[in-house]
Design a protein around this motif. Structure first.
Motif, PDB file in Angstrom:
ATOM      1  N   GLY A  94       6.113   1.216  29.739  1.00  0.00           N
ATOM      2  CA  GLY A  94       4.943   0.479  29.711  1.00  0.00           C
ATOM      3  C   GLY A  94       3.697   1.426  29.685  1.00  0.00           C
ATOM      4  N   GLY A  95       2.478   0.930  29.765  1.00  0.00           N
ATOM      5  CA  GLY A  95       1.094   2.151  29.433  1.00  0.00           C
ATOM      6  C   GLY A  95      -0.570   1.375  28.162  1.00  0.00           C
ATOM      7  N   ALA A 142       5.356 -11.237  28.993  1.00  0.00           N
ATOM      8  CA  ALA A 142       4.998 -10.111  28.631  1.00  0.00           C
ATOM      9  C   ALA A 142       3.831 -10.772  27.095  1.00  0.00           C
ATOM     10  N   ASP A 147      -0.303  -8.084  28.422  1.00  0.00           N
ATOM     11  CA  ASP A 147      -1.032  -6.992  29.113  1.00  0.00           C
ATOM     12  C   ASP A 147      -1.467  -6.319  28.656  1.00  0.00           C
ATOM     13  N   GLY A 149      -1.943  -3.201  29.842  1.00  0.00           N
ATOM     14  CA  GLY A 149      -1.319  -2.231  30.101  1.00  0.00           C
ATOM     15  C   GLY A 149       0.203  -2.076  30.209  1.00  0.00           C
ATOM     16  N   TYR A 150       0.518  -3.035  28.794  1.00  0.00           N
ATOM     17  CA  TYR A 150       1.555  -3.587  28.820  1.00  0.00           C
ATOM     18  C   TYR A 150       1.452  -3.560  27.367  1.00  0.00           C
ATOM     19  N   GLY A 153       5.160  -3.641  24.971  1.00  0.00           N
ATOM     20  CA  GLY A 153       5.546  -4.553  25.277  1.00  0.00           C
ATOM     21  C   GLY A 153       5.800  -5.772  24.851  1.00  0.00           C
ATOM     22  N   SER A 154       3.812  -5.913  25.320  1.00  0.00           N
ATOM     23  CA  SER A 154       3.323  -7.361  24.689  1.00  0.00           C
ATOM     24  C   SER A 154       3.754  -7.820  23.371  1.00  0.00           C
ATOM     25  N   LEU A 194       9.190  -0.013  40.588  1.00  0.00           N
ATOM     26  CA  LEU A 194       7.623  -0.245  39.829  1.00  0.00           C
ATOM     27  C   LEU A 194       7.649  -1.050  41.065  1.00  0.00           C
TER      28      LEU A 194
END
Length: 250
Positions: A94-95, A142, A147, A149-150, A153-154, A194
């Motif tokens: 994430g991030g 995702a 997102d 914030g991800y 991954g998205s 999480l």
């Protein structure tokens, strides 16, 4: 419902835990002979032993690093007469954009994005030659409910959704089906960690989830098994979302 999978040979990546392990169990219950790939050799051997004892099927452990091209090639060549491939391995962090550096982004995509694509390339050629086969890509919600914030991954999931649709849109001409699954939050060890963090901050981590819970790995695995079966023989080039309706409310 009998999925008519008895005697089929399936390869599941990321099979040592979570959705991968649940998928291996469902396929074994249905009578599939399973080849299980992951880095954790001990966990794989434990699962292989349990599946053999419980279901009387052939089960094989393949401890590999799917980021390595030579490991991918050895894995593909080491599983003869493959009927089903389930691409499942992945650990994209994430991030937001400023939190995921160049090395972390590429390291993650080598496993989940390029790992899926490269293993599919190797396996698809053999399935085409034999005139049949199914490839199921376990991707993630995702990719459609993006997102920031991800972001890694998205972006990776969206790429795999496009890959699945592009290949699966024509693959039946070769006798091969290619489909995808987009799980929402699933009660794996990673998601539990999480949620535990959110709970410690005083928030109710389940408040926004349909039915007040995450999906069970088995619920996703059942869908994967159905899509891999002849009961879904006219399904290709689609990505099926299983998230309790979350993406429909976005």
């Amino acid at each position: 419902m009998d999925l008519n999978l008895r005697g089929k040979r399936a390869l599941v990546t990321g099979a040592s835990k979570g959705i991968g392990a649940a998928t291996a169990e469902v396929l074994a219950e249905e009578g599939c002979h399973v080849h299980l790939a992951a880095r954790d050799a001990s966990a794989l051997e434990d699962l292989v032993g349990r599946l053999r004892a419980a279901y009387g099927i052939e089960a094989h452990a393949h401890p590999v690093d799917l980021r390595r091209a030579e490991d991918l090639a050895d894995l593909a060549s080491g599983v003869p007469d493959l009927d089903i491939l389930v691409n499942n391995a992945g650990d994209i962090p994430g991030g937001a954009l400023d939190a995921v550096d160049r090395e972390s982004w590429r390291h993650a995509w080598e496993l989940k994005v390029f790992g899926y694509i490269d293993l599919t390339r190797l396996v698809y050629a053999r399935m085409k030659a034999q005139g049949h086969g199914v490839i199921v890509n376990n991707i993630g919600m995702a990719g459609e409910r993006v997102d920031s914030g991800y972001i890694a991954g998205s972006s990776g999931n969206a790429a795999l959704m496009a890959f699945t649709r592009a290949l699966g849109g024509r693959s039946l001409r070769d006798g091969v089906r290619v489909v995808g699954v987009n799980p929402g939050p699933v009660a794996t060890d990673r998601i539990r960690a999480l949620l535990d963090g959110a709970a410690r901050s005083g928030a109710d981590p389940m408040a926004a989830f349909p039915a007040g819970r995450a999906a069970a790995p088995r619920e996703v695995a059942d869908l994967i098994a159905f899509l891999a079966s002849a009961r879904s023989s006219y399904t290709s080039g689609v990505v099926v979302t299983i998230d309790g309706g979350l993406s429909a409310t976005a």
